[in-house]
Write a protein that holds these residues in place. Structure first.
Motif, PDB file in Angstrom:
ATOM      1  N   GLU A  47     -13.973   9.590 -21.759  1.00  0.00           N
ATOM      2  CA  GLU A  47     -12.849   9.331 -22.652  1.00  0.00           C
ATOM      3  C   GLU A  47     -11.959   8.258 -22.047  1.00  0.00           C
ATOM      4  N   LEU A  48     -11.565   7.299 -22.882  1.00  0.00           N
ATOM      5  CA  LEU A  48     -10.636   6.267 -22.443  1.00  0.00           C
ATOM      6  C   LEU A  48      -9.225   6.840 -22.419  1.00  0.00           C
ATOM      7  N   HIS A  49      -8.498   6.563 -21.344  1.00  0.00           N
ATOM      8  CA  HIS A  49      -7.125   7.059 -21.222  1.00  0.00           C
ATOM      9  C   HIS A  49      -6.248   6.342 -22.251  1.00  0.00           C
ATOM     10  N   PRO A  50      -5.594   7.073 -23.157  1.00  0.00           N
ATOM     11  CA  PRO A  50      -4.830   6.406 -24.227  1.00  0.00           C
ATOM     12  C   PRO A  50      -3.633   5.615 -23.731  1.00  0.00           C
ATOM     13  N   ASP A  51      -3.053   5.999 -22.587  1.00  0.00           N
ATOM     14  CA  ASP A  51      -1.871   5.303 -22.086  1.00  0.00           C
ATOM     15  C   ASP A  51      -2.209   4.141 -21.160  1.00  0.00           C
ATOM     16  N   LYS A  52      -3.383   4.192 -20.538  1.00  0.00           N
ATOM     17  CA  LYS A  52      -3.740   3.160 -19.566  1.00  0.00           C
ATOM     18  C   LYS A  52      -4.737   2.148 -20.116  1.00  0.00           C
ATOM     19  N   THR A  53      -5.266   2.386 -21.294  1.00  0.00           N
ATOM     20  CA  THR A  53      -6.169   1.428 -21.935  1.00  0.00           C
ATOM     21  C   THR A  53      -5.379   0.601 -22.934  1.00  0.00           C
ATOM     22  N   ARG A  54      -5.414  -0.713 -22.789  1.00  0.00           N
ATOM     23  CA  ARG A  54      -4.619  -1.570 -23.674  1.00  0.00           C
ATOM     24  C   ARG A  54      -5.234  -2.953 -23.764  1.00  0.00           C
ATOM     25  N   LEU A  55      -4.888  -3.644 -24.845  1.00  0.00           N
ATOM     26  CA  LEU A  55      -5.338  -5.008 -25.097  1.00  0.00           C
ATOM     27  C   LEU A  55      -4.141  -5.942 -25.002  1.00  0.00           C
ATOM     28  N   LEU A  56      -4.281  -7.024 -24.246  1.00  0.00           N
ATOM     29  CA  LEU A  56      -3.172  -7.958 -24.084  1.00  0.00           C
ATOM     30  C   LEU A  56      -3.685  -9.391 -24.150  1.00  0.00           C
ATOM     31  N   GLU A  57      -2.800 -10.264 -24.635  1.00  0.00           N
ATOM     32  CA  GLU A  57      -3.117 -11.688 -24.693  1.00  0.00           C
ATOM     33  C   GLU A  57      -2.936 -12.289 -23.306  1.00  0.00           C
ATOM     34  N   PHE A  58      -3.977 -12.938 -22.814  1.00  0.00           N
ATOM     35  CA  PHE A  58      -3.966 -13.432 -21.443  1.00  0.00           C
ATOM     36  C   PHE A  58      -4.902 -14.627 -21.355  1.00  0.00           C
ATOM     37  N   GLY A  59      -4.496 -15.648 -20.610  1.00  0.00           N
ATOM     38  CA  GLY A  59      -5.338 -16.814 -20.441  1.00  0.00           C
ATOM     39  C   GLY A  59      -4.534 -18.099 -20.429  1.00  0.00           C
ATOM     40  N   ARG A  60      -5.239 -19.212 -20.437  1.00  0.00           N
ATOM     41  CA  ARG A  60      -4.578 -20.503 -20.273  1.00  0.00           C
ATOM     42  C   ARG A  60      -3.725 -20.893 -21.474  1.00  0.00           C
ATOM     43  N   TYR A  61      -3.970 -20.294 -22.638  1.00  0.00           N
ATOM     44  CA  TYR A  61      -3.178 -20.631 -23.820  1.00  0.00           C
ATOM     45  C   TYR A  61      -2.213 -19.515 -24.228  1.00  0.00           C
ATOM     46  N   ALA A  62      -2.169 -18.428 -23.445  1.00  0.00           N
ATOM     47  CA  ALA A  62      -1.356 -17.270 -23.836  1.00  0.00           C
ATOM     48  C   ALA A  62       0.127 -17.604 -23.853  1.00  0.00           C
ATOM     49  N   ALA A  63       0.620 -18.294 -22.828  1.00  0.00           N
ATOM     50  CA  ALA A  63       2.055 -18.601 -22.751  1.00  0.00           C
ATOM     51  C   ALA A  63       2.483 -19.493 -23.914  1.00  0.00           C
ATOM     52  N   GLU A  64       1.674 -20.494 -24.222  1.00  0.00           N
ATOM     53  CA  GLU A  64       2.010 -21.412 -25.305  1.00  0.00           C
ATOM     54  C   GLU A  64       1.976 -20.704 -26.663  1.00  0.00           C
ATOM     55  N   ASN A  65       0.944 -19.895 -26.895  1.00  0.00           N
ATOM     56  CA  ASN A  65       0.838 -19.200 -28.177  1.00  0.00           C
ATOM     57  C   ASN A  65       1.963 -18.190 -28.375  1.00  0.00           C
ATOM     58  N   ARG A  66       2.298 -17.455 -27.335  1.00  0.00           N
ATOM     59  CA  ARG A  66       3.362 -16.459 -27.461  1.00  0.00           C
ATOM     60  C   ARG A  66       4.731 -17.121 -27.613  1.00  0.00           C
ATOM     61  N   ARG A  74      -1.621 -27.055 -13.823  1.00  0.00           N
ATOM     62  CA  ARG A  74      -2.843 -26.450 -14.345  1.00  0.00           C
ATOM     63  C   ARG A  74      -2.711 -24.929 -14.373  1.00  0.00           C
ATOM     64  N   PHE A  75      -3.401 -24.294 -15.315  1.00  0.00           N
ATOM     65  CA  PHE A  75      -3.339 -22.835 -15.446  1.00  0.00           C
ATOM     66  C   PHE A  75      -4.019 -22.164 -14.261  1.00  0.00           C
ATOM     67  N   THR A  76      -3.441 -21.062 -13.805  1.00  0.00           N
ATOM     68  CA  THR A  76      -4.052 -20.248 -12.771  1.00  0.00           C
ATOM     69  C   THR A  76      -3.594 -18.810 -12.966  1.00  0.00           C
ATOM     70  N   VAL A  77      -4.298 -17.897 -12.340  1.00  0.00           N
ATOM     71  CA  VAL A  77      -3.929 -16.484 -12.377  1.00  0.00           C
ATOM     72  C   VAL A  77      -3.251 -16.138 -11.053  1.00  0.00           C
ATOM     73  N   LEU A  78      -1.993 -15.782 -11.130  1.00  0.00           N
ATOM     74  CA  LEU A  78      -1.233 -15.378  -9.957  1.00  0.00           C
ATOM     75  C   LEU A  78      -1.492 -13.898  -9.701  1.00  0.00           C
ATOM     76  N   ARG A  79      -1.944 -13.583  -8.491  1.00  0.00           N
ATOM     77  CA  ARG A  79      -2.229 -12.196  -8.125  1.00  0.00           C
ATOM     78  C   ARG A  79      -1.234 -11.749  -7.062  1.00  0.00           C
ATOM     79  N   GLN A  80      -0.467 -10.739  -7.397  1.00  0.00           N
ATOM     80  CA  GLN A  80       0.530 -10.204  -6.487  1.00  0.00           C
ATOM     81  C   GLN A  80       0.268  -8.723  -6.234  1.00  0.00           C
ATOM     82  N   THR A  81       0.654  -8.257  -5.058  1.00  0.00           N
ATOM     83  CA  THR A  81       0.494  -6.845  -4.723  1.00  0.00           C
ATOM     84  C   THR A  81       1.247  -5.984  -5.730  1.00  0.00           C
ATOM     85  N   ILE A  82       0.587  -4.955  -6.250  1.00  0.00           N
ATOM     86  CA  ILE A  82       1.241  -4.046  -7.184  1.00  0.00           C
ATOM     87  C   ILE A  82       2.448  -3.416  -6.494  1.00  0.00           C
TER      88      ILE A  82
END
Length: 353
Positions: free
Chosen positions: A194-213, A240-248
């Motif tokens: 079973e997928l966890h209802p609170d921890k499973t989610r869909l989000l806009e992400f990628g090189r065009y996400a900031a511009e579109n939002r 250029r677009f990049t994915v910033l990864r930071q410690t949770i």
């Protein structure tokens, strides 16, 4: 025995006898040689020659990913159906003796307070065979299905990264992401997952996400957590677009709480012994979280560890006060300097693929 989880629940941990550990380790070595030819490239957890950072590098930097589906299996190791797992094993393992041996491990149960509880589902965590059995289960229940779905049903690009039961899917279009989410939930229910209802989610992400939002007036793109890192849409100095990864943040605070509790327990231990232990803690933290653009979080962790150590040393005696000058010398001697230990994802991928 039980170990606490991040959400406050207790996770059962199986402690096997020495004889079982030896037999499990030998069996896993043989099964690894078989299943490594079957497992797909999207699977990274508990496999020879693959690590968390390989899974992180295979993430959303590549391809035409515009939407990310973050999946979480609720109580995965406790929900594995023994009947399905045995069928999956029999599909590849012809020797009935090996299958019966694995069935005995699954049915061994839990001994607590002198009372044995039989397990009808799940695989005990802590044994050598548990990670491999989990990979076998998800190989048939998820990996093969999602690969076929991407080839037959999707028109856009589909990116899949799985580390054990931690799953991240990338899609080119929102409609295909939502369709896959719905069909995947039905698929997993067939295998008692079973997928966890609170921890499973869909989000806009990628090189065009900031511009579109920004065009829709929705603010900055959302972030998602994967393997200890918060993934953020960002740009390099050249734009250029990049994915910033930071410690949770929660992981960082939880680790500091552990260090604080252990320092209190070691309150009267010699400074050299405590320093050697803290050196190993900081070095291990830096070696895992030392990814590009995460230096501020590494420096913050080292600084806060030094502060916790300073406060602990001040409690050792009321007669002599430890000055910051001496504390800085202790930190310089025992606490490693933060550094970036991993290359940029595309650079490492270009070498290993």
């Amino acid at each position: 025995m039980y170990i606490p989880k991040a959400d406050g629940r207790q996770r059962p941990l199986g402690v096997t006898a020495v004889e079982d550990k030896i037999v499990q380790r030998a069996t896993v070595e043989v099964l690894n040689a078989i299943y490594e030819t079957d497992f797909l490239s999207c699977s990274y957890g508990f496999r020879p020659g693959r690590s968390q950072h390989d899974a992180l590098d295979a993430g959303v930097l590549r391809g035409k990913v515009n939407w990310v589906l973050e999946l979480d299996n609720r109580g995965f190791f406790d929900a594995i159906d023994h009947g399905w797992l045995v069928k999956f094993l029999e599909h590849r393992i012809a020797d009935r003796r090996v299958v019966r041996l694995i069935q005995k491990w699954l049915n061994a149960g839990v001994l607590e307070a002198g009372k044995r509880t039989r397990m009808e589902a799940g695989t005990p965590q802590g044994g050598s065979a548990s990670p491999l059995l989990a990979n076998v289960y998800l190989h048939y229940a998820f990996d093969l299905w999602v690969r076929a779905w991407g080839r037959k049903r999707a028109r856009g690009e589909v990116l899949v990264v799985r580390f054990a039961d931690d799953l991240v899917l990338g899609f080119e279009t929102q409609s295909e992401a939502e369709q896959c989410w719905q069909e995947l939930a039905q698929r997993l229910r067939k295998f008692s997952l079973e997928l966890h209802p609170d921890k499973t989610r869909l989000l806009e992400f990628g090189r065009y996400a900031a511009e579109n939002r920004k065009r829709r007036g929705q603010g900055k793109p959302e972030t998602f957590d994967f393997l200890g890192f918060t993934h953020i849409c960002a740009k390099t100095r050249s734009g250029r677009f990049t994915v910033l990864r930071q410690t949770i943040r929660k992981r960082l605070q939880a680790k500091l709480e552990e260090v604080k509790a252990e320092l209190q327990r070691r309150l009267h231990d010699p400074v050299e012994e405590v320093g050697q232990w803290l050196r190993a803690v900081v070095r291990g933290h830096v070696q895992y979280y030392g990814v590009p653009m995460n230096y501020p979080a590494l420096a913050s962790f080292r600084s806060q560890v030094a502060g916790l150590w300073h406060r602990t040393l001040l409690r050792r005696s009321q007669k002599r006060r430890l000055t910051w000058e001496r504390m800085r010398r202790l930190a310089a001697r025992w606490l490693p300097t933060p550094r970036i230990c991993h290359p940029y994802p595309l650079r490492r991928l270009s070498v290993i693929t």
